[in-house]
Structure formats: C-alpha cells, structure tokens
Design an enzyme around this catalytic site. Structure first.
Site, PDB file in Angstrom:
ATOM      1  N   ARG A 142      41.036  23.710  37.595  1.00 57.77           N
ATOM      2  CA  ARG A 142      40.633  24.701  36.572  1.00 57.77           C
ATOM      3  C   ARG A 142      40.025  25.940  37.222  1.00 57.77           C
ATOM      4  O   ARG A 142      40.714  26.944  37.411  1.00 57.77           O
ATOM      5  CB  ARG A 142      39.672  24.049  35.564  1.00 57.77           C
ATOM      6  CG  ARG A 142      39.513  24.852  34.272  1.00 57.77           C
ATOM      7  CD  ARG A 142      38.557  26.017  34.377  1.00 57.77           C
ATOM      8  NE  ARG A 142      37.198  25.628  34.739  1.00 57.77           N
ATOM      9  CZ  ARG A 142      36.245  26.505  35.055  1.00 57.77           C
ATOM     10  NH1 ARG A 142      36.491  27.804  35.056  1.00 57.77           N
ATOM     11  NH2 ARG A 142      35.034  26.089  35.403  1.00 57.77           N
ATOM     12  N   ASP A 143      38.774  25.869  37.628  1.00 56.48           N
ATOM     13  CA  ASP A 143      38.135  27.036  38.242  1.00 56.48           C
ATOM     14  C   ASP A 143      38.934  27.473  39.470  1.00 56.48           C
ATOM     15  O   ASP A 143      39.131  28.671  39.716  1.00 56.48           O
ATOM     16  CB  ASP A 143      36.693  26.666  38.647  1.00 56.48           C
ATOM     17  CG  ASP A 143      35.769  27.862  38.750  1.00 56.48           C
ATOM     18  OD1 ASP A 143      36.259  28.961  39.043  1.00 56.48           O
ATOM     19  OD2 ASP A 143      34.553  27.704  38.545  1.00 56.48           O
ATOM     20  N   HIS A 179      29.073  28.977  43.192  1.00 60.87           N
ATOM     21  CA  HIS A 179      30.127  29.677  43.945  1.00 60.87           C
ATOM     22  C   HIS A 179      29.544  30.104  45.287  1.00 60.87           C
ATOM     23  O   HIS A 179      28.322  30.230  45.441  1.00 60.87           O
ATOM     24  CB  HIS A 179      30.660  30.857  43.121  1.00 60.87           C
ATOM     25  CG  HIS A 179      31.536  30.398  41.983  1.00 60.87           C
ATOM     26  ND1 HIS A 179      32.909  30.488  42.023  1.00 60.87           N
ATOM     27  CD2 HIS A 179      31.238  29.798  40.805  1.00 60.87           C
ATOM     28  CE1 HIS A 179      33.411  29.991  40.897  1.00 60.87           C
ATOM     29  NE2 HIS A 179      32.420  29.563  40.141  1.00 60.87           N
ATOM     30  N   CYS A 207      36.091  33.578  38.929  1.00 62.70           N
ATOM     31  CA  CYS A 207      36.308  33.886  37.525  1.00 62.70           C
ATOM     32  C   CYS A 207      36.900  35.280  37.410  1.00 62.70           C
ATOM     33  O   CYS A 207      36.358  36.235  37.972  1.00 62.70           O
ATOM     34  CB  CYS A 207      34.976  33.800  36.773  1.00 62.70           C
ATOM     35  SG  CYS A 207      35.138  34.272  35.051  1.00 62.70           S
ATOM     36  N   ASN A 230      34.442  28.359  44.404  1.00 59.50           N
ATOM     37  CA  ASN A 230      33.388  27.356  44.289  1.00 59.50           C
ATOM     38  C   ASN A 230      33.039  26.844  45.679  1.00 59.50           C
ATOM     39  O   ASN A 230      33.836  26.951  46.607  1.00 59.50           O
ATOM     40  CB  ASN A 230      33.904  26.140  43.489  1.00 59.50           C
ATOM     41  CG  ASN A 230      34.124  26.451  42.039  1.00 59.50           C
ATOM     42  OD1 ASN A 230      35.172  26.947  41.647  1.00 59.50           O
ATOM     43  ND2 ASN A 230      33.145  26.143  41.219  1.00 59.50           N
TER      44      ASN A 230
HETATM   45  P1  HMG Z   1      38.613  37.296  21.300  1.00 61.73           P
HETATM   46  O1  HMG Z   1      39.669  38.297  21.556  1.00 61.73           O
HETATM   47  O2  HMG Z   1      37.252  37.778  20.915  1.00 61.73           O
HETATM   48  O3  HMG Z   1      39.053  36.166  20.251  1.00 61.73           O
HETATM   49  O4  HMG Z   1      38.487  36.380  22.601  1.00 61.73           O
HETATM   50  P2  HMG Z   1      39.618  36.241  18.799  1.00 61.73           P
HETATM   51  O5  HMG Z   1      39.057  35.047  18.104  1.00 61.73           O
HETATM   52  O6  HMG Z   1      39.407  37.601  18.198  1.00 61.73           O
HETATM   53  O7  HMG Z   1      41.187  36.012  19.009  1.00 61.73           O
HETATM   54  C1  HMG Z   1      41.999  36.961  19.668  1.00 61.73           C
HETATM   55  C2  HMG Z   1      43.347  36.307  19.994  1.00 61.73           C
HETATM   56  O8  HMG Z   1      43.151  35.206  20.902  1.00 61.73           O
HETATM   57  C3  HMG Z   1      44.035  35.709  18.768  1.00 61.73           C
HETATM   58  O9  HMG Z   1      45.433  35.796  19.019  1.00 61.73           O
HETATM   59  C4  HMG Z   1      43.621  34.262  18.811  1.00 61.73           C
HETATM   60  O10 HMG Z   1      44.532  33.426  18.153  1.00 61.73           O
HETATM   61  C5  HMG Z   1      43.621  34.004  20.296  1.00 61.73           C
HETATM   62  P3  HMG Z   1      46.334  36.965  18.357  1.00 61.73           P
HETATM   63  O11 HMG Z   1      46.200  36.742  16.883  1.00 61.73           O
HETATM   64  O12 HMG Z   1      45.715  38.284  18.779  1.00 61.73           O
HETATM   65  O13 HMG Z   1      47.679  36.711  18.924  1.00 61.73           O
HETATM   66  N1  HMG Z   1      42.692  32.909  20.669  1.00 61.73           N
HETATM   67  C6  HMG Z   1      43.070  31.830  21.396  1.00 61.73           C
HETATM   68  N2  HMG Z   1      44.249  31.471  21.935  1.00 61.73           N
HETATM   69  C7  HMG Z   1      44.277  30.303  22.608  1.00 61.73           C
HETATM   70  N3  HMG Z   1      43.192  29.510  22.757  1.00 61.73           N
HETATM   71  C8  HMG Z   1      42.016  29.846  22.238  1.00 61.73           C
HETATM   72  C9  HMG Z   1      41.925  31.068  21.510  1.00 61.73           C
HETATM   73  N4  HMG Z   1      40.907  31.676  20.877  1.00 61.73           N
HETATM   74  C10 HMG Z   1      41.402  32.797  20.364  1.00 61.73           C
HETATM   75  N5  HMG Z   1      40.950  29.052  22.415  1.00 61.73           N
HETATM   76  C11 HMG Z   1      37.992  34.286  23.629  1.00 61.73           C
HETATM   77  C12 HMG Z   1      37.518  35.375  22.683  1.00 61.73           C
HETATM   78  C13 HMG Z   1      36.800  33.400  23.887  1.00 61.73           C
HETATM   79  C14 HMG Z   1      39.099  33.490  22.956  1.00 61.73           C
HETATM   80  C15 HMG Z   1      38.538  34.933  24.919  1.00 61.73           C
HETATM   81  O14 HMG Z   1      37.614  35.892  25.385  1.00 61.73           O
HETATM   82  C16 HMG Z   1      38.780  33.919  25.995  1.00 61.73           C
HETATM   83  O15 HMG Z   1      39.673  33.111  25.901  1.00 61.73           O
HETATM   84  N6  HMG Z   1      37.953  33.924  27.058  1.00 61.73           N
HETATM   85  C17 HMG Z   1      38.057  32.941  28.114  1.00 61.73           C
HETATM   86  C18 HMG Z   1      37.658  33.538  29.409  1.00 61.73           C
HETATM   87  C19 HMG Z   1      37.772  32.508  30.484  1.00 61.73           C
HETATM   88  O16 HMG Z   1      38.496  31.531  30.375  1.00 61.73           O
HETATM   89  N7  HMG Z   1      37.026  32.728  31.607  1.00 61.73           N
HETATM   90  C20 HMG Z   1      37.056  31.829  32.726  1.00 61.73           C
HETATM   91  C21 HMG Z   1      36.393  30.537  32.458  1.00 61.73           C
HETATM   92  S1  HMG Z   1      34.600  30.606  32.452  1.00 61.73           S
HETATM   93  C22 HMG Z   1      34.189  30.488  34.131  1.00 61.73           C
HETATM   94  O17 HMG Z   1      35.018  30.536  34.989  1.00 61.73           O
HETATM   95  C23 HMG Z   1      32.741  30.247  34.486  1.00 61.73           C
HETATM   96  C24 HMG Z   1      32.471  28.793  34.894  1.00 61.73           C
HETATM   97  O18 HMG Z   1      33.291  28.399  35.975  1.00 61.73           O
HETATM   98  C25 HMG Z   1      30.997  28.616  35.283  1.00 61.73           C
HETATM   99  C26 HMG Z   1      30.518  29.650  36.315  1.00 61.73           C
HETATM  100  O19 HMG Z   1      31.118  29.737  37.403  1.00 61.73           O
HETATM  101  O20 HMG Z   1      29.554  30.335  35.995  1.00 61.73           O
HETATM  102  C27 HMG Z   1      32.748  27.827  33.733  1.00 61.73           C
HETATM  103 MG    MG Z   2      32.900  28.786  38.062  1.00 57.40          MG
END
Ligand code: HMG
Ligand code: MG
Length: 302
Positions: free
Chosen positions: A13-14, A206, A237, A246
């Site tokens: 994943r990450d 990380h 990310c 990581n």
């Molecule tokens: P948004 O644009 O505010 O969401 O995004 P929305 O609710 O307005 O929806 C917009 C569009 O996205 C719509 O589609 C939804 O259907 C779709 P459209 O009608 O425009 O075609 N949508 C989705 N599609 C699939 N799966 C879903 C989903 N939700 C909405 N779950 C949202 C908000 C949270 C969805 C977006 O910003 C997002 O997906 N962000 C994820 C970012 C991400 O994955 N970042 C990396 C992971 S976090 C990380 O790495 C940190 C971590 O490792 C810890 C650390 O290191 O600190 C965990």
């Molecule tokens: Mg991370």
C-alpha cells in the site's frame, strides 16, 4: 526487550502508492504472497480511495481478494463510507481510516478539515462495528507537516484520542515526511501516551532524514510495540511533497534481531520479496540491510 513487538508490513500500500510506473495487479499480488511467505502476515495491501487521487491503488479489490486466500490479516485504507463499502464488498476484515494532526495536510490529502474528517469516519466506524470489522486509525504529520511546519504533540494527542474514542483499536502515528528525531519522537509518545495507552499505539515513521530507526528505538523504550514498515524502504505519500519511503522492513528486522527480539521474519525470503518488487519498479531497494545483503550475495553467491 520483550518479544511482543509486531510489524505491520506497508509495502503493497504505502510502498506502491507513490510509484510512477504502473504496477500490474499480478505483480502486486505476487508481492503480497512473497511477503507472507517471509512471515509478514499482517500486511496493508491496498486503498479504496478516489482513483483520481491515487491511481496506483486501483484494483485494490483484486489484491485484497487474493490476499484473503492467504494466512494472515490484511488491511486496506478507506477515507469515507464509499471506500468502506467497496472494501467490504471485496471482503475486508480490517480497514484503516486516516486523519492528520495538521490542517494543511488534511486538506491536501483528503480534501477536508480535521474536524470534517472525524465526522466522515463516524459512519464508517458505526458500520464496521455492526459488521464485526476492525478499524485502525492513522494520524499523519505527527512530527511535522509539509504545509504547516511544526506540529504540537498536544494536537496529535487530541486527534489520536478522537480516533480511539470513535472505536479505532490502534492508532498509528505517522511521521509522514520523516522529519522527526528521537528526542522529539519520545516527547510525542509521552504526550500522546497520556491520552491513548502505549499498548494501542503504532509507529509509522518515514525515513526521509535517516532518523526512522533511531526514532523507533526511542519509541520501543517508551513501550510502543507495533511498527509499520515497508519492504525495501518503499513508500511515500503523493500529497506529502519531499517525503520518501517508510522505514525499511529489513532494517527493522535486523535491528530487532540484534536486540534479541524474535520477530518471526525470514530475512532471506524478505530479501527475495524486496528484490522481486524492485525488479518490477526498476530500482534497487533503499534499505541499507537489503543493499548490504545483496552486495554480500554478489561476492559470496552461496
Ligand atoms: P473529494 O474530491 O473531496 O471527494 O475527495 P468527493 O466525496 O467530493 O468525491 C469526488 C469523486 O471521488 C466522486 O467521483 C466520488 O465518487 C469519488 P465523481 O462523481 O467526481 O466521478 N470518490 C471515491 N472513489 C473511490 N473511492 C472512494 C471515493 N470517495 C469519493 N473512497 C477523498 C475526498 C478522500 C475521496 C480523496 O481526497 C481521496 O481519495 N484521498 C485519498 C488520498 C490518499 O489516498 N493518500 C495516500 C494515503 S494516506 C498516507 O499515505 C499517509 C499514511 O501512510 C500515514 C503517514 O505516512 O502519515 C496512511
Ligand atoms: Mg505513510
């Protein structure tokens, strides 16, 4: 040091969410299989997020279905109810919601404020409780934010407690951009530990500035026993500019073995998993231990 330390493997994943080259579903599944064969059977295998936000995680349903045929516990990220529904349809038994301790990163990563993110998670936690699904919670930017700079430990403690109160069984503290140092990590864990017991905390560090192992050591001394790590030091990310991978699983395993902690990971098989995925992404691992072991193999093939 007692033997109750656990590693949650983050590679699929990450590790792969930030790769520029498209990685096929088969290769992602093969990576999970190789990690499980190495003994890393608690593994985060995908994310049910917007495909526009992180296209690399498309097909996580297929990866999760394949993983669930293996012995182990497989986690996936879900940012909202839509993600939860898709994860459940693919058979998720453990999901992770992800919040931030800083407003800047919350906005960049999930397009909402911290308070709004907590509201979004409430129905996810409620449904998970009804479905018997475990929920892990992340707090990002616990030691610094690429947008807001310094982050106060009290802010991390506040979000951690909110996630815990919602029902998350474990709170994983993310040094998303790898800026922490051991003294800061220790101080953070003391402050957060006053709100959430160390037995419910995990460290997700990380390694951007090469401090992750030292920070983990400090955290182990503070009583935290769960470590998130990614094979080969993969990861980063897409919404955290400047962040690298990581902490490498090989480096963590090597350190723990040196401390006499039995971790149940077969280093040869782990190295095979790392080399396999390195071949797919076309880059050698950044893990110091993997690099050293690969070099030793070249000079001493048997
Ligand atoms: P948004 O644009 O505010 O969401 O995004 P929305 O609710 O307005 O929806 C917009 C569009 O996205 C719509 O589609 C939804 O259907 C779709 P459209 O009608 O425009 O075609 N949508 C989705 N599609 C699939 N799966 C879903 C989903 N939700 C909405 N779950 C949202 C908000 C949270 C969805 C977006 O910003 C997002 O997906 N962000 C994820 C970012 C991400 O994955 N970042 C990396 C992971 S976090 C990380 O790495 C940190 C971590 O490792 C810890 C650390 O290191 O600190 C965990
Ligand atoms: Mg991370």
């Amino acid at each position: 040091m007692s033997d109750d330390v656990r590693i949650i493997e983050m590679g699929p994943r990450d590790g792969l969410q930030n790769e520029k080259v498209a990685i096929g579903i088969e290769a992602r599944i093969a990576f999970v299989e190789a990690l499980v064969a190495a003994g890393l059977n608690t593994c985060e295998v995908g994310a049910f997020v917007s495909p526009r936000a992180v296209p690399q995680m498309q097909g996580s349903d297929q990866v999760l279905r394949a993983a669930n045929r293996l012995p182990g516990e497989f986690h996936v990220l879900v940012p909202n109810e839509k993600g939860y529904e898709a994860a459940r349809a693919a058979g998720a038994k453990v999901v992770s919601v992800f919040a931030s301790a800083s407003e800047g990163f919350s906005r960049a990563n999930i397009n909402c404020s911290i308070a709004e993110s907590i509201e979004r998670f409430k129905p996810v936690l409620a449904r998970a409780r009804a479905d018997g699904v475990k929920v892990r919670g992340y707090v990002s930017c616990v030691l610094g934010c690429p947008f807001d700079g310094d982050v106060k430990p009290e802010a991390v403690a506040r979000v951690s407690k909110q996630l815990r109160d919602l029902g998350c069984y474990e709170i994983s503290l993310g040094d998303t951009i790898g800026v922490g140092t051991p003294a800061k990590a220790r101080q953070l864990l003391r402050v957060v530990g006053s709100e959430v017991p160390a037995s419910c905390l995990a460290m997700h560090f990380h390694d951007t500035y090469g401090q992750a192992l030292a920070n983990l050591y400090a955290g182990l001394e503070e009583g935290v026993r769960v470590i998130d790590a990614a094979a080969g030091g993969l990861g980063g990310c897409p919404y955290a500019p400047g962040a690298t991978g990581n902490v490498a699983t090989e480096d963590v395993v090597y350190m723990l073995e040196g401390m006499g902690v039995a971790i149940g990971v077969d280093m040869d098989r782990l190295l095979a998993a790392t080399n396999q995925v390195s071949g797919v992404i076309g880059r050698p691992p950044v893990s110091r231990v993997a690099t050293a072991l690969n070099a030793r193999r070249k000079t001493r093939p048997n």
